[in-house]
Write a protein that holds these residues in place. Structure first.
Motif, PDB file in Angstrom:
ATOM      1  N   ARG A 124       0.990  -1.003   0.104  1.00 41.02           N
ATOM      2  CA  ARG A 124       0.022  -0.100  -0.006  1.00 41.02           C
ATOM      3  C   ARG A 124       0.813   1.176  -0.012  1.00 41.02           C
ATOM      4  O   ARG A 124       0.510   2.102  -0.042  1.00 41.02           O
ATOM      5  CB  ARG A 124      -0.652  -0.072   0.611  1.00 41.02           C
ATOM      6  CG  ARG A 124      -2.224  -1.109   1.109  1.00 41.02           C
ATOM      7  CD  ARG A 124      -3.322  -0.749   2.553  1.00 41.02           C
ATOM      8  NE  ARG A 124      -4.057  -1.844   2.309  1.00 41.02           N
ATOM      9  CZ  ARG A 124      -3.948  -2.263   3.343  1.00 41.02           C
ATOM     10  NH1 ARG A 124      -2.525  -2.378   4.164  1.00 41.02           N
ATOM     11  NH2 ARG A 124      -4.407  -3.623   3.460  1.00 41.02           N
TER      12      ARG A 124
ATOM     13  N   ASP B  53       1.936   1.188  -3.461  1.00 43.49           N
ATOM     14  CA  ASP B  53       1.455   2.229  -4.089  1.00 43.49           C
ATOM     15  C   ASP B  53       1.060   3.434  -4.515  1.00 43.49           C
ATOM     16  O   ASP B  53       1.047   4.785  -5.073  1.00 43.49           O
ATOM     17  CB  ASP B  53       0.325   1.848  -3.684  1.00 43.49           C
ATOM     18  CG  ASP B  53       0.344   0.281  -5.241  1.00 43.49           C
ATOM     19  OD1 ASP B  53       1.031  -0.063  -5.167  1.00 43.49           O
ATOM     20  OD2 ASP B  53      -0.937  -0.603  -4.281  1.00 43.49           O
ATOM     21  N   GLY B  54       1.221   3.905  -2.618  1.00 41.09           N
ATOM     22  CA  GLY B  54       1.072   5.653  -2.447  1.00 41.09           C
ATOM     23  C   GLY B  54       2.233   6.285  -2.775  1.00 41.09           C
ATOM     24  O   GLY B  54       2.049   7.556  -3.504  1.00 41.09           O
TER      25      GLY B  54
ATOM     26  N   GLN C 248       4.379   5.438  -5.375  1.00 43.37           N
ATOM     27  CA  GLN C 248       3.942   5.511  -6.906  1.00 43.37           C
ATOM     28  C   GLN C 248       3.231   6.762  -7.696  1.00 43.37           C
ATOM     29  O   GLN C 248       3.757   7.530  -8.425  1.00 43.37           O
ATOM     30  CB  GLN C 248       3.513   3.861  -7.059  1.00 43.37           C
ATOM     31  CG  GLN C 248       4.661   3.683  -7.378  1.00 43.37           C
ATOM     32  CD  GLN C 248       3.948   1.792  -8.031  1.00 43.37           C
ATOM     33  OE1 GLN C 248       3.220   1.563  -8.155  1.00 43.37           O
ATOM     34  NE2 GLN C 248       4.804   1.148  -8.381  1.00 43.37           N
ATOM     35  N   ASP C 249       1.665   6.971  -7.032  1.00 46.42           N
ATOM     36  CA  ASP C 249       1.115   8.122  -6.932  1.00 46.42           C
ATOM     37  C   ASP C 249       1.716   9.361  -7.311  1.00 46.42           C
ATOM     38  O   ASP C 249       1.323  10.210  -7.740  1.00 46.42           O
ATOM     39  CB  ASP C 249      -0.823   8.428  -6.073  1.00 46.42           C
ATOM     40  CG  ASP C 249      -1.205   6.705  -6.670  1.00 46.42           C
ATOM     41  OD1 ASP C 249      -0.935   6.146  -7.424  1.00 46.42           O
ATOM     42  OD2 ASP C 249      -1.469   6.140  -5.883  1.00 46.42           O
ATOM     43  N   ARG C 250       2.320   9.937  -5.523  1.00 48.72           N
ATOM     44  CA  ARG C 250       2.927  10.771  -5.585  1.00 48.72           C
ATOM     45  C   ARG C 250       3.907  11.247  -6.579  1.00 48.72           C
ATOM     46  O   ARG C 250       4.717  12.376  -6.759  1.00 48.72           O
ATOM     47  CB  ARG C 250       3.317  10.736  -4.033  1.00 48.72           C
ATOM     48  CG  ARG C 250       2.682  11.038  -2.787  1.00 48.72           C
ATOM     49  CD  ARG C 250       3.304  10.875  -2.106  1.00 48.72           C
ATOM     50  NE  ARG C 250       2.151  10.684  -0.700  1.00 48.72           N
ATOM     51  CZ  ARG C 250       2.341  11.020   0.822  1.00 48.72           C
ATOM     52  NH1 ARG C 250       3.633  10.496   0.960  1.00 48.72           N
ATOM     53  NH2 ARG C 250       1.899  10.574   1.673  1.00 48.72           N
TER      54      ARG C 250
ATOM     55  N   ASN D  61       3.858  10.523  -9.487  1.00 50.98           N
ATOM     56  CA  ASN D  61       3.815   9.910 -10.740  1.00 50.98           C
ATOM     57  C   ASN D  61       2.761  12.123 -10.812  1.00 50.98           C
ATOM     58  O   ASN D  61       3.197  12.276 -12.086  1.00 50.98           O
ATOM     59  CB  ASN D  61       2.258   9.251 -11.489  1.00 50.98           C
ATOM     60  CG  ASN D  61       2.984   7.845 -11.565  1.00 50.98           C
ATOM     61  OD1 ASN D  61       3.950   7.818 -11.933  1.00 50.98           O
ATOM     62  ND2 ASN D  61       1.990   6.994 -11.164  1.00 50.98           N
ATOM     63  N   ILE D  62       2.533  12.224  -9.715  1.00 48.21           N
ATOM     64  CA  ILE D  62       1.986  13.470  -9.812  1.00 48.21           C
ATOM     65  C   ILE D  62       3.066  15.182  -9.777  1.00 48.21           C
ATOM     66  O   ILE D  62       2.818  15.580 -10.453  1.00 48.21           O
ATOM     67  CB  ILE D  62       1.377  13.846  -7.729  1.00 48.21           C
ATOM     68  CG1 ILE D  62      -0.108  13.304  -7.872  1.00 48.21           C
ATOM     69  CG2 ILE D  62       1.106  15.332  -8.105  1.00 48.21           C
ATOM     70  CD1 ILE D  62      -0.315  13.409  -6.832  1.00 48.21           C
TER      71      ILE D  62
ATOM     72  N   ARG E  57       3.991  15.019 -13.650  1.00 42.40           N
ATOM     73  CA  ARG E  57       3.483  15.932 -14.281  1.00 42.40           C
ATOM     74  C   ARG E  57       3.551  17.304 -13.437  1.00 42.40           C
ATOM     75  O   ARG E  57       3.513  18.035 -14.729  1.00 42.40           O
ATOM     76  CB  ARG E  57       2.115  15.521 -14.287  1.00 42.40           C
ATOM     77  CG  ARG E  57       1.432  14.092 -15.124  1.00 42.40           C
ATOM     78  CD  ARG E  57      -0.616  14.548 -14.896  1.00 42.40           C
ATOM     79  NE  ARG E  57      -0.195  12.897 -13.739  1.00 42.40           N
ATOM     80  CZ  ARG E  57      -0.780  13.023 -12.882  1.00 42.40           C
ATOM     81  NH1 ARG E  57      -2.266  13.936 -12.383  1.00 42.40           N
ATOM     82  NH2 ARG E  57      -1.070  11.968 -11.688  1.00 42.40           N
TER      83      ARG E  57
END
Length: 120
Positions: A38, A41-42, A44-46, A48-49, A52
């Motif tokens: 978990r 995954d968190g 990886q989201d950060r 990606n943000i 961008r």
């Protein structure tokens, strides 16, 4: 026959975590692995943000650099025009009669502005 085997495998997958007497207990190692997954995954989201966001910042910087380059070219062009105008003024003020005419025009302009502000 094949559908019966699929039914059993689906049923086994559905009730895989349940043993006799209740739900299967997870070990602390398995729980730690789930928490780590978990957290990954968190992260990886950060990431990606942030990726961008840095891409957007890069685009903005490139846009501003192009704008500043255009402004620099425009300033160079206006500098050329102003230097030509200054050269013409120098030629006008070199002659004595031209100096008198310029002082006369400047004094009329000053009087006009004075009258304008007094009547306003």
């Amino acid at each position: 026959m094949n559908s019966r085997r699929d039914y059993r495998s689906n049923r086994a997958a559905l009730f895989d975590g349940i043993e006799e007497g209740g739900i299967r207990a997870y070990s602390s190692h398995e729980i730690d692995e789930l928490d780590n997954d978990r957290a990954i995954d968190g992260l990886q989201d950060r990431v990606n943000i942030l990726k961008r966001l840095t891409g957007d910042i890069n685009e903005e910087v490139e846009t501003h650099n192009r704008l500043l380059d255009r402004m620099g070219h425009d300033m160079d062009a206006s500098r050329g025009v102003l230097s030509g105008t200054v050269d013409r003024f120098k030629m006008v003020f070199e002659k004595k009669s031209s100096r008198r005419m310029a002082t006369l025009v400047a004094s009329f302009l000053a009087v006009f502005l004075l009258i304008y502000y007094l009547t306003k």
